[in-house]
Every structure is written in C-alpha cells, then in structure tokens.
Design a protein around this motif. Sequence first.
Motif, PDB file in Angstrom:
ATOM      1  N   LEU A 241       7.041 164.814 106.317  1.00 53.03           N
ATOM      2  CA  LEU A 241       7.826 163.594 106.152  1.00 53.03           C
ATOM      3  C   LEU A 241       8.842 163.441 107.282  1.00 53.03           C
ATOM      4  N   PHE A 242       9.484 164.541 107.659  1.00 55.59           N
ATOM      5  CA  PHE A 242      10.455 164.501 108.754  1.00 55.59           C
ATOM      6  C   PHE A 242       9.770 164.125 110.065  1.00 55.59           C
ATOM      7  N   ALA A 243       8.558 164.642 110.294  1.00 55.61           N
ATOM      8  CA  ALA A 243       7.809 164.301 111.505  1.00 55.61           C
ATOM      9  C   ALA A 243       7.457 162.820 111.526  1.00 55.61           C
ATOM     10  N   ILE A 244       7.074 162.281 110.368  1.00 55.14           N
ATOM     11  CA  ILE A 244       6.762 160.848 110.273  1.00 55.14           C
ATOM     12  C   ILE A 244       7.992 160.007 110.581  1.00 55.14           C
ATOM     13  N   ILE A 245       9.144 160.419 110.072  1.00 54.88           N
ATOM     14  CA  ILE A 245      10.390 159.679 110.311  1.00 54.88           C
ATOM     15  C   ILE A 245      10.730 159.672 111.797  1.00 54.88           C
ATOM     16  N   GLN A 246      10.615 160.824 112.459  1.00 51.79           N
ATOM     17  CA  GLN A 246      10.914 160.908 113.879  1.00 51.79           C
ATOM     18  C   GLN A 246       9.978 160.024 114.690  1.00 51.79           C
ATOM     19  N   TYR A 247       8.708 160.018 114.334  1.00 50.03           N
ATOM     20  CA  TYR A 247       7.738 159.181 115.047  1.00 50.03           C
ATOM     21  C   TYR A 247       8.037 157.699 114.817  1.00 50.03           C
TER      22      TYR A 247
END
Length: 299
Positions: A241-247
Amino acid sequence: MDVTEVKVRRKKKLGSYPYVSVVFSITLALFVIGLFGLLLLYANKLTQVIQENVEIQVFLNQTISPSDRLKIQKTLANKEYIEPQEGQEAIIFISKEEAAQEFIEETGEDFRQFLGENPLRDAFVIHVKPEYYAPRELSKIKLDIERLRGVFEVAYVESLIDAINRNVTKISVVLVGFAVLLMIIVTILINNTIRLALFSQRFLIRSMQLVGATASFIQRPFLTRSLLHGILGGIFAGGLLFAIIQYAQQQIDDLSQLQSTQELIVLLVSLLVLGGLVGFISTYRAVKKYLGMSLDQLY
C-alpha cells in the motif's frame, strides 16, 4: 543385491502447516482492505477541502465607519463556527474598490464609467467549520451575523451547499455499505484459507488428544503461528500500500494534499491488528472444531 529406497519424511510439528499460501491470502485480502480504506481517507479529505473552500460573504452597509467595521471583524473572529484557514487570516476583508477592480479584470468592462459610482459594498469573507455545513446550521449563522449592527446582508451559494451535503450523504452510505460487505468477504476468505491449511493437521491434533494433551496445549502453537502470520500479512499489505501511495504521488499532482500522515499511520496499524485478529479467531475456531470431531468425522 536389492536396493531399498528409504524415504525420510520430516516429522510434522504441532502447529506447522503450509503457511506461504496463508500469508499470501491474508496479504492479498488486507491489501484490498487497505486500498479501500485509502479511498475512504481521500474521499473524506476531498469533501473537507471542498467544504472549506465554500465562502460566506458578509456585506456591510455603505455608510459604515472604520471603527464599526473593525468591531464587526472582532465579533466574527470570536464566533465558534469560524474556521481559520491555514496560512490565511480567519476573516478576509475585501473593500468595494478591490471588488470592483477584480470584476473589471475578469470581465474587461469598467461599470463605473457608465454608472458614475461604485455600487459594490465592503465585505468580509469567512469560512465555517465542517460541522456547521448543514442547511439549518447555516441559516442560524446567517441570522446571527445579520443581527450585527452595520451588516447589510449575508450571502452564500445555497444550491452548492445543498448539493455538497446530498452528495456527501449518498457517498457515505455507499462507501459504508461497501466497506461492511468487503470486511465480511475478507473475513470469510481468510477464515476458509486457514481452515484448509489446518485440514492437514487434523490427525496430528487427534493424536495429541489421545496421548492426553489438553485443549489449550494443542491450541497454543496454532494460535501463536496464526497471530504471527496475520501480522506478517499486514506488514506485507502495508508495504504494498505504501508503494502504491508513493507511485500515485509521482503520477498525480497535489495528491499529497489529500493525505494525512497520522491517518495513514492509523490505517497501516489497523491492517496489522486486523490481520492478527482475524487469523487468531479463525484458527481458534478451526482447531476447536477439529478437537470436537470424532475419528470417523476426521476422514
């Protein structure tokens, strides 16, 4: 000379089962929950931003004195429904000269040339707190301000306020209903995954019963592992989820303005708690079920 093949099988350990599929299923389910939770946070923040940008204009009398105008400003500043704006004054004063100049810049026409005067009025622009955006509350605020000496009229776009309130109500009902449905589906998915994983342990559980092991002794390793697997699934889901937010922040401008670090941390911690809790409860129910089965029912 015959060669005898000796198959060495690893001894099954109490509480051990194919955990990779379990952790994967929990991670996937919690990731979906996290995405929906993130959507709820963004929708709530967007609604708040829209509400905060709705302006209420307080028009003053043409003959008001500077002292009376200052008195009205101080009175408004002490009202409990006034919402201070970040980086701005809580109450913005716009003189009639500034309003006329803004109108001329937008339309390209100077109405003062054929009217011979400036018919606009000095005004204060205020924003109220989100909890006061109900039509009844806004009507009370309007009457309260119009009672002040020197105030000519209080105006706001009632149709816009009504549309925002209606849409917020509809969206809230839909999102809450979908959230409940999604939670039920995710719980059932995790529960069935753990039950299938524990199916291979049913005879081991029965063997432990036959040698006199207590129910709590048998359940303990299963519950400990399920709790760890649930938390591990929550960590993996939070990382995705954190990776999706950063992207998404790199692809969408100003998306970070709709994000609250504190709310995001609460969401990620909630995934850990939910994963551990659902895994623990599902495992407890499954092991208890196998403990209560007869030998014939295990086959």
